[in-house]
Structures are given as C-alpha cells and as structure tokens.
Design a protein around this motif. Structure first.
Motif, PDB file in Angstrom:
ATOM      1  N   GLU A 279      31.801  36.264  37.104  1.00 49.97           N
ATOM      2  CA  GLU A 279      33.157  35.967  37.534  1.00 49.97           C
ATOM      3  C   GLU A 279      33.241  35.176  38.840  1.00 49.97           C
ATOM      4  OE1 GLU A 279      35.785  36.309  35.896  1.00 49.97           O
ATOM      5  OE2 GLU A 279      35.447  37.853  34.371  1.00 49.97           O
ATOM      6  N   SER A 314      36.820  31.386  36.960  1.00 48.46           N
ATOM      7  CA  SER A 314      37.988  31.082  36.129  1.00 48.46           C
ATOM      8  C   SER A 314      39.089  30.368  36.887  1.00 48.46           C
ATOM      9  CB  SER A 314      38.552  32.377  35.548  1.00 48.46           C
ATOM     10  OG  SER A 314      39.011  33.231  36.595  1.00 48.46           O
ATOM     11  N   GLN A 316      41.144  32.014  38.678  1.00 47.54           N
ATOM     12  CA  GLN A 316      42.208  33.004  38.781  1.00 47.54           C
ATOM     13  C   GLN A 316      42.024  33.847  40.040  1.00 47.54           C
ATOM     14  OE1 GLN A 316      41.466  34.858  34.846  1.00 47.54           O
ATOM     15  NE2 GLN A 316      43.599  34.332  34.359  1.00 47.54           N
ATOM     16  N   ALA A 320      43.184  39.451  39.199  1.00 49.64           N
ATOM     17  CA  ALA A 320      43.186  39.273  37.738  1.00 49.64           C
ATOM     18  C   ALA A 320      41.821  39.589  37.159  1.00 49.64           C
ATOM     19  CB  ALA A 320      43.589  37.839  37.389  1.00 49.64           C
ATOM     20  N   VAL A 321      40.761  39.249  37.898  1.00 48.59           N
ATOM     21  CA  VAL A 321      39.406  39.588  37.471  1.00 48.59           C
ATOM     22  C   VAL A 321      39.236  41.103  37.410  1.00 48.59           C
ATOM     23  CG1 VAL A 321      36.961  39.463  38.101  1.00 48.59           C
ATOM     24  CG2 VAL A 321      38.435  37.446  38.371  1.00 48.59           C
ATOM     25  N   ASP A 323      41.565  43.344  36.964  1.00 47.38           N
ATOM     26  CA  ASP A 323      42.385  43.914  35.903  1.00 47.38           C
ATOM     27  C   ASP A 323      41.759  43.777  34.520  1.00 47.38           C
ATOM     28  OD1 ASP A 323      44.285  44.788  37.677  1.00 47.38           O
ATOM     29  OD2 ASP A 323      45.581  43.025  37.453  1.00 47.38           O
ATOM     30  N   ARG A 324      40.962  42.732  34.293  1.00 48.35           N
ATOM     31  CA  ARG A 324      40.379  42.577  32.955  1.00 48.35           C
ATOM     32  C   ARG A 324      38.951  43.119  32.857  1.00 48.35           C
ATOM     33  NH1 ARG A 324      40.437  36.852  34.316  1.00 48.35           N
ATOM     34  NH2 ARG A 324      38.345  36.106  34.851  1.00 48.35           N
ATOM     35  N   SER A 325      38.436  43.704  33.949  1.00 46.02           N
ATOM     36  CA  SER A 325      37.091  44.276  33.927  1.00 46.02           C
ATOM     37  C   SER A 325      37.164  45.787  34.069  1.00 46.02           C
ATOM     38  CB  SER A 325      36.238  43.698  35.062  1.00 46.02           C
ATOM     39  OG  SER A 325      35.057  44.453  35.221  1.00 46.02           O
ATOM     40  N   PRO A 326      36.864  46.555  33.013  1.00 42.39           N
ATOM     41  CA  PRO A 326      36.898  48.016  33.137  1.00 42.39           C
ATOM     42  C   PRO A 326      35.975  48.542  34.239  1.00 42.39           C
ATOM     43  CG  PRO A 326      36.782  47.364  30.829  1.00 42.39           C
ATOM     44  CD  PRO A 326      36.572  46.112  31.635  1.00 42.39           C
ATOM     45  N   LYS A 329      37.680  47.775  37.567  1.00 44.51           N
ATOM     46  CA  LYS A 329      38.923  48.547  37.665  1.00 44.51           C
ATOM     47  C   LYS A 329      38.627  49.992  38.035  1.00 44.51           C
ATOM     48  CE  LYS A 329      43.441  48.381  37.191  1.00 44.51           C
ATOM     49  NZ  LYS A 329      44.270  47.473  38.026  1.00 44.51           N
TER      50      LYS A 329
END
Length: 426
Positions: A279, A314, A316, A320-321, A323-326, A329
């Motif tokens: 990322e 990305s 972003q 945002a990174v 939020d989309r990575s369990p 997070k």
C-alpha cells in the motif's frame, strides 16, 4: 515547546525501504543494551546515577533534584516482558503536603524515534543535536520543575524502544501505559529514596504523554492494582490514532507522526508488513525509514505540508487504506483509548481548537468514562484560536493546563473530593 506533537528535521528521503533491514541501530552506551528481562514487571535490572542539565556553569541545576537512571522490566503490547529505561528524580525540596512524599509517574510528550531522543539522554543536557537538521529539546523540563519544586518525586519513562534496541512503538496504547505504570513500580523499589512501597502515585502526561497517562489510568486496575494511584492528569491526548491521521492529513506535522506510528505498527504486528509493503509507495517507505533515526522538534525544518495520499500506491488517503485492510483496521482499533474504565479520578485538559490532537474524540472518551461512574473533570480551553506553525494551539494549551493540573494533583494527594463536570461536559 511543551507538548509539541511532532515534526522531524529531515534531509532527503532514502531509497525504497526493505522490511528486512534492521529497525534501529543499537545504542552505543552499554547501559541501554538490556539483559534478558527477567522478573515481574517493575523489577529493576540496573541503575546508575545520572546527571541533570545545568542552567549555567557553577549555577544550580535547572531541575531541583538528583537523578538516577534505571532499566526496569515492563511488558510490550503483546504482554511479553521487555526492558525499558527511565529516570527517577529525587526532589531537593521537602514534601509539605499530607502523608508521605508522593510519586508522579510522568509520561513525556513526543520525543521522536531515534535512540538519541530518549528522555534519559536529554535530561542531562536538555538539547540533543545531530547534523544537519535533527534536533530535540527536553521541553518537559518546565512541568518537571513545577512538580519537583513542590516536593513531589518524579519518575520519567523513556517508553518502550527509546534508547534500547527495540523500535519505539509511538502511540501504542498498551506499551506506553505499561511503561508508565512499571516506571512507578520500579521507582518505589529503588533503594535510598524518600519513597516507600505505599507512596501515593499520580499518573501525569501531556500530548503523547496524555495518551500514555489515559491508557495507564484505564489499564491500572487490571495490570497494576498494587499501585496506590490517586488520580490521573491527561493533557491534550491523542485518543484514536486512525482519527488522528485523518484529522491531521495535509498538515505539516502529519509526515513524521504518520511514519512514527507505522514504524511501531510494523515492528509490533508483523502481519501488517505485507499490507504496508503493497500500500505504500517508495516515498512513503522512505519517510518511514528516515523517521526511525530522527527526533521531534518544534519547527518544521525541511518539511512541506503534504497529504498521506502522496505516500500510498493507490493515491488514496491512508485512512482509506486502513478501512479496506482488516489487519490494519484491527491494529488501529487496538490503539483507541477509552475502551476501559479507570478506577481513579481524572482531569482531562484539551483545547477545543487544538490543531493537532482533535477535541471531539477526547470529549467522547470523557463521556464514556463518565457513563461508567468515573469522576471526570474535562477542562476545555476555547479561548486559544486554531494556530499553525512554530507555536500552535496544542503548544499554547499546555501552559494553562499545567497550571490547573498542579492544584488538581495537590488536592488529590490531600484526599479532597474530586471535582466532576460529567453532568454538563463542555
């Protein structure tokens, strides 16, 4: 300035960073190279006299105390034993309050991530400089002087990984809290002091130290019930690191803070490294690599305002990174303060216009504690406008909060009823 969140004096960023590279250089001084950390948390592994900075040749020291540097057993974020260094300050002034001399377990503001940034190395000299642009001043000296001049003993933790070979896991909720609590345990065991095992303890910190003090307050009932804690002063704390990154995105301070946080996460949670490797772009990895050896300073040398999107593959924002990575997070959720309940009164000081440590998560933490029956006094300073640059709102708010904290601490040690504004939080 006291409580400065973080800005690193930089230089050019390096080439892409490989995760297999050693995280930090081992400190040259033998004292900081720990033995196997054996014993219960708070066990002293070694201790030696330490110097304190002088105001001028032949004049009394800036800080009215004698100092002992000590290495003690603590716990890392996974509850494994680790070695942490701290400094015990025995005041030269008598304690004139009720009972025996109290101990302040002091959590410092942001120092940086390089081993040279450790408070135990700064207290003997106040300023540490490494060319070309890396500098740190021990800005906590004002608060330390204020406490010591009232006859309160103080122990200052370096936190996990500052000065020692481990990576300093900046804004790690549990590691910071454990380092603070175990510094108090170690100080109470140190021979030749005016303390005893039952001495009253106050948890105290601003900025990064505010987060550490808050974490210590809510973990103390389960982790260190043996300590006679009377209260916790929590100034300008970072409560939620994910929110902190998003709130500060685009500000000059975000680059160093971002790098310090991610370096600690990568070291503590290996499962996040593949995610970060994918990322982050080369600039983001270079920022992390450079920050490992840098200190925090009060001015933005060689830095421009940037967005976290400049450092992601990305394009972003990093939130945002997350939020989309369990994996990310989960790790960031673990750092959120306010998920447990202190068993002692707390004073929380925060500026409503703080440009660094956002106010609303602090208020939410206070409200949650109030709902669980904690005597919370939330002092919110709405008078200081939002300021950026050399002196920001976060810095200026330190001074009125320091003044208020001294009387609050004195009253807790005198067993006065704890004030609370839980019924009408600002």
């Amino acid at each position: 300035m006291a409580g400065t969140l973080v800005v690193v004096g930089g230089g050019a960023m390096s080439a892409p960073y490989a995760w297999t590279q050693p995280a930090a250089e081992v400190a040259a001084e033998d004292f900081y190279i720990p033995p196997q950390p054996e014993g219960v948390p708070g066990t002293i592994l070694r201790a030696e006299p330490s110097g304190l900075a002088m105001s001028a040749p032949g004049q009394p020291g800036v800080i009215p105390a004698t100092a002992t540097r000590l290495m003690y057993v603590s716990s890392d974020t996974h509850e494994a034993p680790t070695a942490v260094v701290g400094t015990y300050l025995e005041p030269t002034q008598p304690w004139t309050g009720p009972g025996i001399r109290p101990l302040i377990a002091y959590a410092v503001g942001t120092q940086g991530q390089g081993d040279q940034c450790a408070p135990s190395k700064l207290l003997p000299q106040l300023v540490q400089y490494q060319p070309p642009l890396d500098v740190i001043a021990e800005y906590d000296a004002l608060a330390l002087h204020s406490l010591l001049s009232r006859g309160m003993a103080v122990v200052v933790t370096d936190y996990h990984g500052l000065g020692t070979p481990d990576m300093h896991d900046y804004l790690n909720r549990k590691a910071q809290a454990y380092a603070v609590l175990d510094s108090a345990r170690a100080a109470l065991q140190l021979p030749g002091t005016s303390l005893n095992p039952g001495s009253p303890v106050i948890l105290y910190g601003y900025s990064q130290g505010g987060m550490a003090s808050a974490g210590a307050a809510e973990l103390q009932p389960s982790y260190a019930p043996d300590l006679n804690v009377r209260g916790a002063y929590i100034g300008g704390p970072v409560v939620d690191t994910e929110h902190f990154i998003g709130y500060n995105d685009g500000k000059a301070s975000i680059g160093p803070a971002f790098a310090f946080i991610l370096n600690g996460i990568a070291a503590d949670y290996p499962e996040t490294r593949p995610v970060l490797d994918v990322e982050l772009n080369d600039t983001g990895k270079g920022l992390m690599h450079d920050a490992q050896s840098k200190c925090a300073v009060a001015v933005g040398l060689a830095l421009q305002q940037q967005h976290t999107s400049h450092w992601t593959s990305s394009g972003q924002p990093f939130t945002a990174v997350i939020d989309r990575s369990p994996a990310l997070k989960t790790v960031f959720a673990e750092q959120r303060v306010g998920t447990r309940t202190p068993s002692v009164p707390v004073l929380i000081s925060a500026a409503q216009n703080d440009e660094g440590a956002p106010f609303m998560p602090i208020r939410d933490m206070a409200a949650g504690w109030c709902g669980n029956g904690v005597p919370v006094q939330l002092e919110s300073n709405a008078q200081i406008p939002t300021l950026f640059g050399l002196i920001g709102t976060h810095n200026l708010a330190f001074f009125p909060s320091l003044a208020a904290s001294l009387q609050w601490v004195t009253d807790r040690l005198a067993d006065q009823p704890a004030p609370t504004n839980c019924a009408a939080l600002p």
